[in-house]
Scaffold this motif. Sequence first.
Motif, PDB file in Angstrom:
ATOM      1  N   GLY A 133       0.807  -1.214   0.000  1.00  0.00           N
ATOM      2  CA  GLY A 133       0.000   0.000   0.000  1.00  0.00           C
ATOM      3  C   GLY A 133       0.837   1.258   0.000  1.00  0.00           C
ATOM      4  N   ILE A 134       1.975   1.231   0.696  1.00  0.00           N
ATOM      5  CA  ILE A 134       2.876   2.392   0.695  1.00  0.00           C
ATOM      6  C   ILE A 134       3.364   2.671  -0.723  1.00  0.00           C
ATOM      7  CG2 ILE A 134       5.111   3.245   1.490  1.00  0.00           C
ATOM      8  CD1 ILE A 134       4.669   1.613   4.065  1.00  0.00           C
ATOM      9  N   VAL A 135       3.758   1.622  -1.425  1.00  0.00           N
ATOM     10  CA  VAL A 135       4.263   1.766  -2.796  1.00  0.00           C
ATOM     11  C   VAL A 135       3.154   2.232  -3.733  1.00  0.00           C
ATOM     12  CG1 VAL A 135       5.345   0.576  -4.726  1.00  0.00           C
ATOM     13  CG2 VAL A 135       6.018   0.007  -2.388  1.00  0.00           C
ATOM     14  N   VAL A 136       1.968   1.615  -3.610  1.00  0.00           N
ATOM     15  CA  VAL A 136       0.841   1.975  -4.475  1.00  0.00           C
ATOM     16  C   VAL A 136       0.433   3.424  -4.245  1.00  0.00           C
ATOM     17  CG1 VAL A 136      -1.599   1.523  -4.963  1.00  0.00           C
ATOM     18  CG2 VAL A 136      -0.007  -0.389  -4.668  1.00  0.00           C
ATOM     19  N   GLY A 137       0.397   3.841  -2.978  1.00  0.00           N
ATOM     20  CA  GLY A 137       0.048   5.229  -2.679  1.00  0.00           C
ATOM     21  C   GLY A 137       1.019   6.210  -3.298  1.00  0.00           C
ATOM     22  N   LYS A 185       3.498   1.029  10.023  1.00  0.00           N
ATOM     23  CA  LYS A 185       3.407   0.836   8.564  1.00  0.00           C
ATOM     24  C   LYS A 185       2.078   1.338   8.025  1.00  0.00           C
ATOM     25  CE  LYS A 185       6.062  -3.286   9.420  1.00  0.00           C
ATOM     26  NZ  LYS A 185       5.938  -4.744   9.591  1.00  0.00           N
ATOM     27  N   LEU A 186       1.000   1.158   8.808  1.00  0.00           N
ATOM     28  CA  LEU A 186      -0.315   1.634   8.365  1.00  0.00           C
ATOM     29  C   LEU A 186      -0.328   3.147   8.219  1.00  0.00           C
ATOM     30  CD1 LEU A 186      -3.305   1.433   7.725  1.00  0.00           C
ATOM     31  CD2 LEU A 186      -3.761   1.259  10.184  1.00  0.00           C
ATOM     32  N   LEU A 187       0.220   3.862   9.195  1.00  0.00           N
ATOM     33  CA  LEU A 187       0.221   5.330   9.096  1.00  0.00           C
ATOM     34  C   LEU A 187       1.127   5.799   7.968  1.00  0.00           C
ATOM     35  CD1 LEU A 187      -0.979   7.865  10.245  1.00  0.00           C
ATOM     36  CD2 LEU A 187       0.881   7.984  11.900  1.00  0.00           C
ATOM     37  N   LEU A 190      -1.035   5.499   4.959  1.00  0.00           N
ATOM     38  CA  LEU A 190      -2.016   6.589   4.914  1.00  0.00           C
ATOM     39  C   LEU A 190      -1.353   7.892   4.465  1.00  0.00           C
ATOM     40  CD1 LEU A 190      -4.011   5.830   8.195  1.00  0.00           C
ATOM     41  CD2 LEU A 190      -4.663   5.321   5.831  1.00  0.00           C
ATOM     42  N   GLY A 191      -0.125   8.130   4.939  1.00  0.00           N
ATOM     43  CA  GLY A 191       0.609   9.307   4.494  1.00  0.00           C
ATOM     44  C   GLY A 191       0.910   9.261   3.006  1.00  0.00           C
TER      45      GLY A 191
END
Length: 262
Positions: A133-137, A185-187, A190-191
């Motif tokens: 999700g971090i990469v996709v965001g 990792k979740l935050l 979200l960032g």
Amino acid sequence: MSLPIVFYIFAFIFGAAVGSFLNVCICRLPKGESIVFPPSHCTRCDYKIRFYDNIPLISYLLLGGKCRSCREPISVQYPVVELLNGLLALFLFIKFGPTPTFAVLFLLCAALVVITFIDLEHQIIPDVISLPGIVVGLICSFFLPWLGWFDSLTGILLGGGSLLLVAYGYHLLTGKEGMGGGDIKLLAMLGAFLGWRSVPFIIFAASLAGSVIGVSVMLAKGKDSKLAIPFGPFLAFGAVLYIFYGRQLITWYLSLGRGGGG
């Protein structure tokens, strides 16, 4: 621009249908099982669920909340997730319309639904969601003019770094682990999706909601209650609140300061 009502109906149906798949993720990811194979089946009698028994919300009602084969109760979680994801899709569509922003934020909200229900039951946030999700965001930020890659990258660093510092400080003071790596990792994820400006708001909203719920549980169960309350669902709540009302609430809060200046 006002769209025909059929578009909004479709948005809800689409969200609910995706919610049916999210239930599979919620059930299987904590067990390390494939979310593709085998097809949907009753976890008690292994009955393969037919397509007409897998219609979001409707099938649950028609079956009376029970498996067609063994008649064992089906968890109410299934229609709740479908309804919740359908409403999220509808409200996102109302706010953003048929735009890339809708698609990206719907993807984020769907991930948050999965994370919330898994964290509530198992007290874990799967890396298989948060890390990709971090990469996709970050990738999506290149296609969203209101975000931008720099805001996204800064959001990753601020989101993950802020909770990492909190966790480290708590450990130094108490010698105990007060926040799991999953929350960090979740935050960061979200960032990545919402930018660095969202991070302080999400932390504040999550902390406030968590405190209210925590105090309520303590009062209901007694001061000696040892119930552990996961923080992930509150971070998800803060993120959704920011998506729909963040800027309005921030503007309102800043106006209070200006109004009190005399």
